[in-house]
Design a protein around this motif. Structure first.
Motif, mmCIF file in Angstrom:
data_model
loop_
_atom_site.group_PDB
_atom_site.id
_atom_site.type_symbol
_atom_site.label_atom_id
_atom_site.label_comp_id
_atom_site.label_asym_id
_atom_site.label_seq_id
_atom_site.Cartn_x
_atom_site.Cartn_y
_atom_site.Cartn_z
ATOM 1 N N GLU A 127 0.828 -1.203 0.000
ATOM 2 C CA GLU A 127 0.000 0.000 0.000
ATOM 3 C C GLU A 127 0.866 1.259 0.000
ATOM 4 O OE1 GLU A 127 -3.358 0.309 -0.328
ATOM 5 O OE2 GLU A 127 -3.261 -1.846 -0.734
ATOM 6 N N LEU A 128 1.968 1.238 0.737
ATOM 7 C CA LEU A 128 2.864 2.394 0.728
ATOM 8 C C LEU A 128 3.471 2.607 -0.655
ATOM 9 C CD1 LEU A 128 4.726 2.033 4.143
ATOM 10 C CD2 LEU A 128 3.063 3.785 3.494
ATOM 11 N N ARG A 129 3.820 1.517 -1.304
ATOM 12 C CA ARG A 129 4.394 1.620 -2.658
ATOM 13 C C ARG A 129 3.356 2.135 -3.638
ATOM 14 N NH1 ARG A 129 4.773 -2.410 -6.770
ATOM 15 N NH2 ARG A 129 6.164 -1.662 -8.370
ATOM 16 N N LEU A 130 2.113 1.676 -3.503
ATOM 17 C CA LEU A 130 1.064 2.126 -4.403
ATOM 18 C C LEU A 130 0.748 3.599 -4.210
ATOM 19 C CD1 LEU A 130 -1.459 -0.857 -4.364
ATOM 20 C CD2 LEU A 130 0.085 -0.176 -6.203
ATOM 21 N N ARG A 131 0.905 4.078 -3.002
ATOM 22 C CA ARG A 131 0.638 5.498 -2.727
ATOM 23 C C ARG A 131 1.877 6.358 -2.928
ATOM 24 N NH1 ARG A 131 -4.200 5.563 1.197
ATOM 25 N NH2 ARG A 131 -4.858 3.419 0.980
#
Length: 80
Positions: free
Chosen positions: A72-76
């Motif tokens: 999720e951090l990578r996607l954001r």
């Protein structure tokens, strides 16, 4: 070594479930549910359950949670 292999299979299962369209929270919860299903099986079959020495539920939840968090951090784009 056993705990690491359980966590690795948890990450692999979580990645596969997310790629098939399941919500990340559902993936983490289902991995914990599967682990407790194995514990219930051992109790019903009157097998020895080692809850104190190795917590498979903890490593399963940790592996899946860390994977989902990093994804999720990578996607954001918060993680470089």
């Amino acid at each position: 070594l056993d705990t690491i292999s359980v966590a690795a299979s948890s990450v692999t299962g979580t990645a596969a479930a997310i790629s098939r369209g399941l919500h990340p929270t559902v993936c983490v919860c289902s991995s914990i549910t599967l682990c407790f299903g194995g514990i219930m099986r051992d109790l019903i079959c009157k097998r020895e359950v080692a809850l104190g020495s190795q917590s498979f539920a903890l490593c399963t939840a940790s592996g899946a949670s860390v994977y989902v968090l990093l994804r999720e951090l990578r996607l954001r784009k918060l993680l470089l």
